[in-house]
Motif scaffolding. Structure first.
Motif, short mmCIF file in Angstrom:
data_model
loop_
_atom_site.label_atom_id
_atom_site.label_comp_id
_atom_site.label_asym_id
_atom_site.label_seq_id
_atom_site.Cartn_x
_atom_site.Cartn_y
_atom_site.Cartn_z
N ARG A 14 0.80 -1.22 0.00
CA ARG A 14 0.00 0.00 0.00
C ARG A 14 0.84 1.28 0.00
O ARG A 14 0.40 2.30 -0.54
CB ARG A 14 -0.93 0.00 1.22
N HIS A 15 2.03 1.24 0.62
CA HIS A 15 2.75 2.50 0.86
C HIS A 15 4.15 2.61 0.25
O HIS A 15 4.74 3.68 0.28
CB HIS A 15 2.85 2.76 2.37
N ALA A 16 4.67 1.53 -0.28
CA ALA A 16 6.06 1.55 -0.76
C ALA A 16 6.29 2.59 -1.86
O ALA A 16 7.32 3.28 -1.87
CB ALA A 16 6.48 0.17 -1.24
N ASP A 17 5.34 2.72 -2.78
CA ASP A 17 5.53 3.69 -3.88
C ASP A 17 5.59 5.12 -3.35
O ASP A 17 6.44 5.92 -3.79
CB ASP A 17 4.40 3.56 -4.91
N ASP A 18 4.71 5.44 -2.40
CA ASP A 18 4.72 6.79 -1.82
C ASP A 18 6.00 7.05 -1.04
O ASP A 18 6.60 8.12 -1.13
CB ASP A 18 3.51 7.00 -0.91
N THR A 24 13.14 9.40 -2.69
CA THR A 24 13.85 9.81 -3.90
C THR A 24 14.00 11.32 -3.94
O THR A 24 15.06 11.85 -4.30
CB THR A 24 13.10 9.31 -5.16
N TRP A 25 12.95 12.01 -3.56
CA TRP A 25 13.00 13.47 -3.51
C TRP A 25 14.04 13.94 -2.51
O TRP A 25 14.75 14.93 -2.75
CB TRP A 25 11.61 14.00 -3.14
N ARG A 26 14.19 13.23 -1.38
CA ARG A 26 15.11 13.67 -0.33
C ARG A 26 16.57 13.26 -0.57
O ARG A 26 17.48 14.03 -0.27
CB ARG A 26 14.66 13.11 1.03
N GLY A 33 16.36 3.27 -3.01
CA GLY A 33 16.02 1.86 -2.75
C GLY A 33 16.55 1.36 -1.42
O GLY A 33 15.86 0.64 -0.68
N ASP A 34 17.79 1.75 -1.09
CA ASP A 34 18.37 1.35 0.19
C ASP A 34 17.59 1.92 1.36
O ASP A 34 17.32 1.22 2.34
CB ASP A 34 19.83 1.81 0.29
N VAL A 35 17.23 3.18 1.26
CA VAL A 35 16.50 3.82 2.36
C VAL A 35 15.11 3.20 2.51
O VAL A 35 14.66 2.93 3.63
CB VAL A 35 16.42 5.35 2.17
N VAL A 36 14.43 2.95 1.40
CA VAL A 36 13.10 2.33 1.47
C VAL A 36 13.22 0.95 2.12
O VAL A 36 12.39 0.57 2.96
CB VAL A 36 12.45 2.25 0.08
N GLY A 37 14.24 0.20 1.76
CA GLY A 37 14.47 -1.10 2.39
C GLY A 37 14.65 -0.96 3.89
O GLY A 37 14.11 -1.75 4.68
N GLU A 38 15.42 0.05 4.31
CA GLU A 38 15.61 0.29 5.74
C GLU A 38 14.30 0.66 6.42
O GLU A 38 14.05 0.24 7.55
CB GLU A 38 16.64 1.41 5.95
N GLU A 54 -2.64 4.49 11.28
CA GLU A 54 -1.60 5.51 11.32
C GLU A 54 -0.31 5.05 10.65
O GLU A 54 0.74 5.67 10.79
CB GLU A 54 -1.31 5.91 12.77
N GLU A 55 -0.41 3.96 9.92
CA GLU A 55 0.78 3.35 9.33
C GLU A 55 1.51 4.27 8.34
O GLU A 55 2.72 4.38 8.38
CB GLU A 55 0.43 2.04 8.59
N ARG A 56 0.74 4.92 7.48
CA ARG A 56 1.36 5.75 6.43
C ARG A 56 2.18 6.89 7.04
O ARG A 56 3.34 7.09 6.67
CB ARG A 56 0.27 6.32 5.52
#
Length: 181
Positions: A14-18, A24-26, A33-38, A54-56
């Motif tokens: 539900r939230h990985a793309d957002d 990516t912006w930051r 990809g590494d940060v999203v994995g973390e 409140e997950e998002r």
């Protein structure tokens, strides 16, 4: 365990793309990809702290925290690189550069001769501009323990450095004065 896996999978779906777009912006596409994995690793480890509904927002908060930590690490690495580059500027031409390279090699070999604990104490003390109290905290020891370890490490370094210089001198003497048979 299965419920936990399903919940994290659903959060990711539900939230990985957002989260990826935000990261990516930051930090840019290369590190996103590494940060999203973390972020989702933290979600897996801390799933009990996440309230339903409140997950998002929680995931975005984790992403922000990880981005800021990465920036601090990058800034510290850059500052260290700049200090090392500034300290390696030769003062008096090619001879000074050769002397600096030789000295750095001797120091590196002396450090390599020490144990990991001694190297850690010496590097923490010499390279990162930490106060003794800060260095003790970083190493997870008391201030007096740090002082004792630093004293002993410096002593062992001095001995190792003298051995490196002595072995170089002996090697150069052997080359300069070959034994004739």
């Amino acid at each position: 365990m299965q419920g936990r896996k399903e919940r994290v999978t659903e959060l990711f779906r539900r939230h990985a793309d957002d989260i990826h777009a935000y990261v990516t912006w930051r930090v840019g596409r290369q590190d996103a990809g590494d940060v999203v994995g973390e972020v989702f690793l933290v979600a897996w480890r801390s799933l009990d702290k996440v309230r339903a509904g409140e997950e998002r927002a929680w995931l975005f908060g984790v992403a922000r925290t990880l981005v800021l930590a990465r920036r601090r690490q990058d800034a510290a690495a850059t500052a260290l690189d700049e200090r090392m580059a500034a300290s390696s500027v030769p003062e008096a031409g090619p001879d000074r550069l050769a002397d600096d390279v030789a000295l750095r090699d001797q120091v590196r070999r002396a450090l390599d001769a020490l144990g990991m604990r001694d190297r850690e104490v010496l590097v923490t003390a010499a390279w990162f501009d930490l106060t003794p109290a800060e260095a003790a905290r970083v190493l997870g020891v008391s201030r007096p323990t740090y002082a004792v370890r630093l004293h002993r490490a410096r002593s062992r370094f001095r001995t190792a450095y003298e051995q490196v210089v002595k072995s170089e001198y002996e090697a150069s003497s052997a080359i300069g004065n070959p034994v004739t048979v």
